[in-house]
Design an enzyme around this catalytic site. Structure first.
Site, PDB file in Angstrom:
ATOM      1  N   LYS A  59     -17.544  -0.779   5.702  1.00 17.58           N
ATOM      2  CA  LYS A  59     -17.957  -1.839   4.773  1.00 17.58           C
ATOM      3  C   LYS A  59     -19.468  -1.909   4.620  1.00 17.58           C
ATOM      4  O   LYS A  59     -19.985  -2.092   3.504  1.00 17.58           O
ATOM      5  CB  LYS A  59     -17.412  -3.188   5.267  1.00 17.58           C
ATOM      6  CG  LYS A  59     -17.679  -4.342   4.306  1.00 17.58           C
ATOM      7  CD  LYS A  59     -16.978  -5.615   4.748  1.00 17.58           C
ATOM      8  CE  LYS A  59     -17.168  -6.735   3.724  1.00 17.58           C
ATOM      9  NZ  LYS A  59     -16.434  -7.977   4.104  1.00 17.58           N
ATOM     10  N   PHE A  63     -11.590  -6.990  13.971  1.00 14.80           N
ATOM     11  CA  PHE A  63     -10.523  -7.469  13.100  1.00 14.80           C
ATOM     12  C   PHE A  63     -10.208  -6.421  12.022  1.00 14.80           C
ATOM     13  O   PHE A  63     -11.093  -5.921  11.356  1.00 14.80           O
ATOM     14  CB  PHE A  63     -10.937  -8.786  12.439  1.00 14.80           C
ATOM     15  CG  PHE A  63      -9.932  -9.321  11.458  1.00 14.80           C
ATOM     16  CD1 PHE A  63      -8.693  -9.771  11.884  1.00 14.80           C
ATOM     17  CD2 PHE A  63     -10.227  -9.364  10.100  1.00 14.80           C
ATOM     18  CE1 PHE A  63      -7.766 -10.259  10.971  1.00 14.80           C
ATOM     19  CE2 PHE A  63      -9.312  -9.860   9.186  1.00 14.80           C
ATOM     20  CZ  PHE A  63      -8.067 -10.303   9.621  1.00 14.80           C
ATOM     21  N   GLN A  64      -8.939  -6.105  11.902  1.00 14.96           N
ATOM     22  CA  GLN A  64      -8.433  -5.118  10.950  1.00 14.96           C
ATOM     23  C   GLN A  64      -9.095  -3.751  11.123  1.00 14.96           C
ATOM     24  O   GLN A  64      -9.361  -3.040  10.146  1.00 14.96           O
ATOM     25  CB  GLN A  64      -8.581  -5.621   9.501  1.00 14.96           C
ATOM     26  CG  GLN A  64      -7.633  -6.783   9.189  1.00 14.96           C
ATOM     27  CD  GLN A  64      -7.529  -7.101   7.712  1.00 14.96           C
ATOM     28  OE1 GLN A  64      -8.452  -6.846   6.935  1.00 14.96           O
ATOM     29  NE2 GLN A  64      -6.399  -7.672   7.308  1.00 14.96           N
ATOM     30  N   GLU A  97       0.816  -1.219   0.000  1.00 13.93           N
ATOM     31  CA  GLU A  97       0.000   0.000   0.000  1.00 13.93           C
ATOM     32  C   GLU A  97       0.852   1.273   0.000  1.00 13.93           C
ATOM     33  O   GLU A  97       0.442   2.293  -0.574  1.00 13.93           O
ATOM     34  CB  GLU A  97      -0.941   0.020   1.208  1.00 13.93           C
ATOM     35  CG  GLU A  97      -2.074  -0.992   1.132  1.00 13.93           C
ATOM     36  CD  GLU A  97      -1.732  -2.342   1.727  1.00 13.93           C
ATOM     37  OE1 GLU A  97      -2.624  -3.207   1.816  1.00 13.93           O
ATOM     38  OE2 GLU A  97      -0.545  -2.545   2.102  1.00 13.93           O
TER      39      GLU A  97
END
Length: 580
Positions: free
Chosen positions: A163, A113-114, A51
């Site tokens: 998301k 998570f993440q 990235e």
């Protein structure tokens, strides 16, 4: 009536409406919904290998095109891997928009998570950032992000989208215009300030045009040329402004600062007027600030009012776009007498003749890095784009390649990011595919981001890389030589043996060449220039103790600029002060 689509579709459609033609990125869980509509988009997506490479590539693209670069990453580590590139763009006023996925809204703040608070993390290093919590806002946010990134003082903007917002239904309606209350960059300078500046210029006897990267960001090189030729005033271009004024022009004194030319550094010190255009009195230019240009009045023009007076008080502050400021200065000066600076030029020419840029060939017959870079610049020519990493090779590239045109020199100035060159060169080549792009890198820098050569090979981006391989972290080693009694603590890379850069280049999908002698430099560069279908890496194995001169030690006064009387490899380097 607004169209009902998903948030992900709205995001991709918004980027298309913003005029994006290429995105550098890597998919992951939180951003994955956006990659489905991206599959059908006319926008080109370049799958990078890290990235950070995506961020630097977006910057390289923006640097050479003047357009906003775009990078995309997922949440958590994907987003945090962009941070260095975002900070780099912020320091050098490069317009990019970074789009990141975020965990679903109900999971924010739960250490999911993440998950990473990328909005909070990047707050000090962006021009603005957004956490989009309503899919209906996506078109407006994207339109605003591009407007903010590319107007006023350019810079990075981050858009973070959870998301579930990407997956949920959303209305798409592209805004006809962007109107941000409180965001009104001043483009036209105040006429009274311009007239006062013109009077001061006309009356000056030892003026210097101190030109920074703002001239390039404003696309104001032509106006600068007019101003310089109208007044006859000497010009210095900072590291971020190389190419803004032709090196071949008689009035150009070169680069000022820590490793600037003696003429440029000393002219600033002895001037009676600094006409500062799009520069910020950076510590690498001023040296010890209290002793910088003590007898000079200051005209300071910048589009960012926060820069004026931040480091040096301005006698005449001018807020405005550099293109507008310089054009109006030219107009005002046409009605005034030219400054009487014949005696000033006589003094400057003495400094220039006495202390030209140069280097000493190593006594052991090994390849001089300065020679390799100088010959590369001569053979390749000023029409190419040169992208540098950070360190000794960066300074030698700034010193020994002649820059005749704007937007042909790309580097990490403010943040000084090792690993910048390869991905930024990739972005520059994507932005200007018909132009030859050379990354001039160090063996230390190259080992940080060389994986992007895979991206270049697969995506058909034939950049060329010159590795200045001295087997060490060269600039740090130079400081250890000069200031730490040659105690070389952890700066030796052993890169002459491991890795083998020629074989590594071939493994990454390119062509590898090696050059170890001055006699082979021209032929090797010409061979590299003949290969235009894949990336090329040239391993220039150079002398391991060459140093960058002139030099102003960190924190020292520019009056104490040192020039090397002898830079032979036995360290018989007599550092002599320049007599004023």
């Amino acid at each position: 009536m607004p169209e009902q689509i998903t948030g992900a579709q709205s995001l991709i459609r918004s980027l298309e409406h913003a005029g994006v033609d290429v995105i550098f990125g890597i998919p992951g869980g939180a951003i994955l919904p956006a990659y489905d509509p991206l599959y059908d988009s006319p926008m080109r997506h370049i799958l990078v290998r890290h990235e950070q490479g995506a961020g630097h590539a977006a910057s390289g693209y923006a640097y050479v095109t003047g357009r906003v670069g775009v990078c995309m990453a997922t949440s958590g580590p994907g987003a945090t891997n962009l941070v260095t590139a975002i900070a780099d763009a912020y320091m050098d006023s490069v317009p990019i928009v970074a789009v990141t996925g975020q965990v679903p809204r109900p999971a924010i703040g739960t250490d999911a998570f993440q998950e990473a608070d990328i909005s909070g993390i990047t707050m000090p290093i962006v021009k603005h950032n957004y956490l989009v919590t309503d899919g209906d806002d996506i078109p407006r946010v994207i339109a605003e992000a591009f407007h903010i990134a590319g107007t006023g003082r350019p810079g990075p903007v981050l858009v973070d989208v959870p998301k579930d917002v990407l997956q949920a239904p959303a209305e798409f309606s592209w805004p006809a215009s962007v109107d941000l209350r409180g965001y009104r960059p001043v483009l036209r300078p105040h006429n009274k300030q311009v007239r006062e500046a013109a009077k001061l210029i006309s009356q000056s006897r030892r003026p210097v045009l101190y030109v920074g990267g703002g001239i390039l960001r404003a696309r104001a090189a032509a106006e600068l040329h007019q101003l310089a030729e109208l007044t006859g005033i000497p010009v210095v271009t900072t590291l971020m402004a190389r190419g803004a004024f032709p090196d071949s022009h008689r009035q150009h004194l070169g680069m000022p600062g820590m490793h600037g030319t003696v003429a440029a550094v000393t002219a600033l010190q002895k001037s009676d007027l600094l006409i500062t255009l799009g520069a910020r009195f950076d510590d690498r230019v001023t040296g010890k600030l209290a002793s910088f240009a003590p007898g000079a009045a200051v005209i300071h023009a910048d589009i960012d009012p926060a820069e004026i007076g931040k480091n040096r008080v301005a006698d005449i502050p001018i807020v405005g776009n550099a293109k507008e400021v310089v054009a109006e200065l030219v107009s005002a000066l046409r009605d005034l007498p030219k400054p009487d600076i014949e005696g000033w030029w006589q003094q400057i020419d003495k400094w220039r003749d006495t202390y030209p840029l140069g280097f000493t060939e190593p006594a052991d017959g090994s390849l001089s890095p300065q020679y390799a870079i100088q010959r590369l610049g001569k053979i390749v020519g000023p029409e190419a784009i040169y992208v540098a990493g950070v360190g000794q090779h960066q300074m030698w590239a700034a010193q020994f390649i002649s820059y005749e045109h704007p937007d042909t020199w790309v580097n990490s100035g403010g943040l000084g990011t090792m690993g910048y060159a390869v991905p930024a060169a990739m972005g520059a080549k994507v932005g200007r595919p018909d132009t030859t792009v050379w990354a001039i890198d160090g063996d230390g820098c190259f080992q940080m981001t060389n994986q992007e050569l895979v991206t270049c090979a697969i995506e058909g981006i034939p950049i060329k890389v010159a590795i200045i391989n001295n087997g060490s972290l060269g600039m740090v080693r130079q400081w250890q030589t000069l200031f730490y009694d040659a105690r070389y603590s952890h700066t030796t890379l052993h890169s002459r043996r491991v890795p083998d850069f020629v074989r590594l280049a071939e493994a990454l999908g390119g062509v590898g060449l090696r050059c170890e002698s001055a006699a082979d430099v021209d032929g090797t560069v010409e061979k590299a220039m003949s290969i235009n279908d894949v990336p090329v890496v040239v391993d220039f194995v150079v002398h391991h103790d060459a140093m960058v001169w002139p030099m102003v030690a960190a924190g020292a006064s520019n009056d104490d600029i040192k020039v090397a009387r002898d830079t032979a490899p036995d360290f018989d380097y007599d550092m002599g002060e320049v007599t004023q």
